[in-house]
Design an enzyme around this catalytic site. Structure first.
Site, PDB file in Angstrom:
ATOM      1  N   GLU A  21       0.821  -1.204   0.000  1.00  0.00           N
ATOM      2  CA  GLU A  21       0.000   0.000   0.000  1.00  0.00           C
ATOM      3  C   GLU A  21       0.862   1.263   0.000  1.00  0.00           C
ATOM      4  OE1 GLU A  21      -3.048   0.119  -0.561  1.00  0.00           O
ATOM      5  OE2 GLU A  21      -3.857  -1.856  -0.065  1.00  0.00           O
ATOM      6  N   ASP A  38      -4.377 -10.177  -8.323  1.00  0.00           N
ATOM      7  CA  ASP A  38      -4.761  -9.340  -9.465  1.00  0.00           C
ATOM      8  C   ASP A  38      -3.625  -8.533 -10.100  1.00  0.00           C
ATOM      9  OD1 ASP A  38      -4.632  -7.889  -7.101  1.00  0.00           O
ATOM     10  OD2 ASP A  38      -6.452  -6.735  -7.453  1.00  0.00           O
ATOM     11  N   GLU A  58     -12.125  -0.355 -10.229  1.00  0.00           N
ATOM     12  CA  GLU A  58     -11.703  -1.301 -11.265  1.00  0.00           C
ATOM     13  C   GLU A  58     -12.667  -1.404 -12.447  1.00  0.00           C
ATOM     14  OE1 GLU A  58      -9.236  -2.054  -7.793  1.00  0.00           O
ATOM     15  OE2 GLU A  58     -11.424  -1.910  -8.027  1.00  0.00           O
ATOM     16  N   THR A  62      -1.213   0.730 -10.665  1.00  0.00           N
ATOM     17  CA  THR A  62      -2.403   0.067 -10.134  1.00  0.00           C
ATOM     18  C   THR A  62      -3.191   0.982  -9.207  1.00  0.00           C
ATOM     19  OG1 THR A  62      -3.178  -2.060  -9.270  1.00  0.00           O
ATOM     20  CG2 THR A  62      -1.408  -0.956  -8.046  1.00  0.00           C
ATOM     21  N   GLU A  84     -18.242  -6.896  -3.032  1.00  0.00           N
ATOM     22  CA  GLU A  84     -16.911  -7.495  -2.964  1.00  0.00           C
ATOM     23  C   GLU A  84     -16.927  -8.933  -3.455  1.00  0.00           C
ATOM     24  OE1 GLU A  84     -13.694  -5.521  -1.184  1.00  0.00           O
ATOM     25  OE2 GLU A  84     -14.942  -4.992  -2.899  1.00  0.00           O
TER      26      GLU A  84
END
Length: 625
Positions: free
Chosen positions: A118, A258, A372, A462, A351
């Site tokens: 993160e 991912d 996304e 990302t 989710e």
């Protein structure tokens, strides 16, 4: 690159207007697209203003109670994550003031244990993207008083995270203390995404600081993960960074995995390292073979490909956008339609959505403002100009405005079935969700922004941060810029590129060359041809000013008055182009040893791109068209 260099039938121009059709959705006229773009802009400032007034300098906003909270490290996370969105919107005042405040006040010598993943994608990426915008006149957002403060902060932060990579496998720990390094009780288990989604930010830092260590450790992490793939080229979700044993062997394209796939392809596009492309081709082929249950994707055992979990989770929604970059459009369109049908049913994507029952998965009912699906919508509209994607964007904007907007910002939705609001707003809402929505409608209205009209092709991290594919970044392998890089031993001096016009004419001047369409562009695709041999390791000449800013070279006449004129060519400004060729040529790999029982029948296999039907994404800037 073998068969990837063959003439291929399908060319998707993602960074030009060559094949842009003028037809918009029946429901979204060009004028309405402008209004929707302005509505998204207002959405950003409602949330950003709420953060600055009620939460700054805490990490994130509590939009219902109008307070702040520290969720990562207590260093103004949302402000850093929002910097390049401010620049994209052309907000010079807020961008300059934010950069100045961060340069003067932000420090990382704090006793905080933070997530390596993160912190890298949000903080490090945000600092680097803003630095590249603030330091470059070509972006139109250059800050005159800026003196690389954000770059120095980024380097300091990255060095504080380096101890996390000190493992037998090279795969980093999941967390690190910014002052003391890795705690002796730190968990040795990390996710595949956590270890494999660091290459863009750390690689960019190596190119900007001339220190290869950052790029080396993150590439080693990727290679460490890939070396432990199964015999059918799948990776699991969690791994022990000391033993290299997989602790969770569920393979998929969503949670915990991912962005591992995402950064393989993007690292190749940005840096030109063909090893990333090779790994991506193998990994993508395996994903389409074993995980693709048209149009959905499922989770399977990484060794046997046996079905484990028939679940759509919201993080999978990035995949159609990645397929656009790979040139595999048809399955991207079908999968996007399936994912968007879930959004239409609930107003948001939960989710988890169970594909066996076609109901929201118990315990996974929330929507934390994820970007996304919006990201993939933007990429598919950019590639196809199909009006359905504008309709989808308008529906998603309406959902956010109707159900997520709250007093000081936008709230998490804790239950998509009842649209219950939760008092939290992730920083990525401003870094990604709003950004991709704004780009979508700006593209339809007639783009006027840094991404579509700027000086370079941009790769999105990302976290949605803008990373430019400048020659300084993308041509390091050809013209080394730091100690320890590999350079061609046959010619350490800069090569001279001759245009056809230069060969045919005895005189060449700058004004003629600027309009000469035959001039040869200094591109990665040209310079890669001799990369495979003649490499030495050591100190090599750095990029010249011309190479650093995308300038090609043409022959020039000898000038009697200048002693160096016989060896130094005139320069002509040209924008660089990058051709991405994703070949599906078979190659020797562990997958070839997989048991036949694990493979679907021929008629069940996912459609693949053979040598004759491989697709190219030609990434080029508008000025070249």
């Amino acid at each position: 690159m073998g068969s990837a260099n063959k003439t291929l039938p399908l060319i998707l121009l993602l960074f030009s207007d060559l094949f842009i059709c003028q037809i918009l959705s029946e429901g979204v006229t060009k004028e309405e697209a402008k209004h929707l773009r302005d509505e998204v802009r207002e959405m950003f400032y409602h949330a950003f203003g709420g953060y600055m007034k009620h939460a700054f300098p805490h990490d994130e906003l509590k939009p219902l109670s109008c307070g702040g909270e520290d969720t990562l490290g207590g260093y103004a996370l949302t402000l850093i994550d929002s910097l390049d969105t401010l620049a994209l919107l052309g907000d010079r005042e807020n961008f300059s003031a934010s950069v100045e405040w961060i340069g003067k006040n932000l420090r990382f010598d704090i006793n905080k244990t933070v997530s390596v993943f993160e912190t890298t994608i949000r903080i490090l990426g945000g600092l680097l993207s803003a630095h590249l915008i603030a330091s470059d006149y070509n972006t139109g957002m250059r800050i005159p008083s800026y003196e690389d403060e954000l770059l120095h902060l980024a380097e300091d932060l990255a060095r504080r995270m380096l101890p996390a990579f000190d493992t037998p496998t090279g795969i980093p720990f999941g967390s690190v203390n910014l002052m003391h390094g890795v705690d002796e009780n730190e968990s040795k288990i990390t996710s595949t995404a956590g270890g494999g989604t660091l290459t863009l930010e750390f690689g960019m830092l190596s190119r900007l600081t001339n220190d290869p260590i950052f790029e080396e450790v993150t590439k080693n992490a990727v290679l460490g993960l890939w070396a432990r793939r199964s015999r059918i080229n799948l990776v699991g979700a969690h791994i022990d960074v000391f033993s290299g044993e997989w602790t969770q062997k569920d393979a998929g394209i969503g949670t915990s995995i991912d962005s591992f796939y995402e950064y393989l392809l993007k690292a190749y596009i940005l840096f030109g390292d063909e090893e990333y492309l090779f790994i991506f081709q193998e990994a993508y082929r395996a994903a389409m073979l074993y995980l693709h249950n048209d149009p959905w994707y499922v989770e399977v055992n990484m060794n046997s490909a046996a079905l484990v979990w028939p679940l759509f989770n919201s993080l999978q929604a990035f995949w159609p956008g990645l397929q656009v970059l790979a040139g595999d459009i048809e399955p991207a369109i079908k999968t996007h339609a399936a994912f968007f049908s879930v959004w239409k049913r609930y107003g948001f994507t939960p989710e988890g959505f169970n594909l066996a029952t076609f109901k929201v998965q118990q315990g996974q009912k929330s929507y934390p403002l994820r970007p996304e699906l919006i990201e993939s919508t933007y990429w598919l509209y950019k590639a196809t100009r199909n009006p359905r994607f504008l309709d989808a964007g308008r529906d998603m904007l309406a959902s956010l405005q109707y159900a997520a907007r709250c007093t000081c910002g936008y709230c998490h939705i804790s239950d998509v079935e009842f649209h219950q609001q939760e008092d939290h707003m992730e920083s990525f809402f401003l870094a990604e969700t709003v950004k991709y929505l704004w780009l979508l409608f700006d593209l339809a209205a007639g783009p006027d922004n840094l991404v579509e009209n700027g000086p370079y092709p941009y790769i999105f991290s990302t976290e949605g941060h803008l990373l430019p594919a400048t020659p300084q970044v993308s041509l390091v392998s050809e013209h080394c810029s730091y100690l320890g890089a590999y350079c061609r031993s046959s010619n350490l001096r800069q090569e001279t590129f001759f245009s056809e016009a230069a060969r045919d004419s005895s005189t060449t001047n700058i004004s003629e060359s600027l309009t000469n369409t035959d001039a040869k562009i200094l591109s990665r695709s040209d310079s890669r041809k001799s990369r495979a041999s003649g490499l030495i390791k050591g100190y090599c000449p750095g990029l010249t000013h011309a190479q650093r800013y995308g300038i090609s070279y043409v022959a020039s006449d000898d000038s009697p008055g200048e002693e160096s004129s016989s060896t130094e060519p005139d320069t002509v400004v040209q924008n660089s182009s990058t051709a991405l060729m994703v070949s599906n040529q078979s190659s020797d790999s562990p997958a070839s040893d997989a048991d036949d029982d694990h493979k679907p029948r021929e008629d069940q296999r996912a459609p693949q791109l053979d040598d004759e039907t491989s697709q190219i994404v030609n990434v080029t800037s508008k000025e070249e068209v």
